[in-house]
Design an enzyme around this catalytic site. Sequence first.
Site, PDB file in Angstrom:
ATOM      1  N   ASP A 138     -15.060   0.294   4.198  1.00 26.43           N
ATOM      2  CA  ASP A 138     -14.414   0.003   2.915  1.00 26.43           C
ATOM      3  C   ASP A 138     -14.727  -1.423   2.474  1.00 26.43           C
ATOM      4  OD1 ASP A 138     -12.960   0.677   0.672  1.00 26.43           O
ATOM      5  OD2 ASP A 138     -11.000   0.328   1.584  1.00 26.43           O
ATOM      6  N   GLY A 174       0.830  -1.195   0.000  1.00 28.41           N
ATOM      7  CA  GLY A 174       0.000   0.000   0.000  1.00 28.41           C
ATOM      8  C   GLY A 174       0.863   1.242   0.000  1.00 28.41           C
TER       9      GLY A 174
END
Length: 268
Positions: free
Chosen positions: A144, A24
């Site tokens: 999410d 990420g």
Amino acid sequence: MEALHQSGTQIAQRYKISYLLGRGATGKTYAATDLQTGEQVAIKEMSMRRAKEWKELDVFEREARVLSVLEHPAIPNYIDYFEIDTDTNRYFYIVQELAIGKSLSQMVVEGWRTDEAGVKAIARQILAILVYLHRLTPPVIHRDIKPEHAICRQDGQIYLVDFGSVRSAFWSTNSSGATVVGTFGYMAPEQDRGQVYPASDLYGLGSVLLFLLTHRSPAELPQRRLKIDFRSHVQVSEQFADWLDLMLEPMVEDRFHSALQALRNLPA
């Protein structure tokens, strides 16, 4: 570029790296073996040097705190949290049980398809997880829900992973100035205004189910008056289409009020 932990190396004299799971903006996630227990684990790493602001560390630590109190068979168990200092950096780590399987996103990319019954089975499992999360005090809102965060085991068991966007407090309609968190195409409209509710997770789940039925991001489907116009793109019963419509209502007050209500009204 920072060096990766190589396969076979150890972290914290306890975890032996197997392979890289993903990366990420601020770090990476590894599959590893817990040398104390022999169990397979996932290690999420955050690099202080790669963080753009202190708030990213706060979010990472909040994820660890929330995970440490969750107890659900479809949420990988929290194991550990620790820090490691080097001469040039500080690293933070969250360790969880490894969810063995493939994400729904990966399965679709590889050509997997299912029918209405299969989609309903996935919906029931994820709704059961959301019922648990939203009933906690205060409610835990994932924020999410997307295909990458639902891991499917070979036997069909679904795990919900990646609580990096989680909120552990109810956000009232008067909240403002909040950080926008979510993924385009799966994020409820109110999240774009920095507001989030338990029903925001229902919108995310509805979007995931639509992706499984169409193999397209919901953002690619046409809209009518801010609502996804999906009926001509799916082959499902009228009852299930009506249910999906309620999950995907752009106004939060028009959706199901809770995951339990959505679960109870899911057509058989």
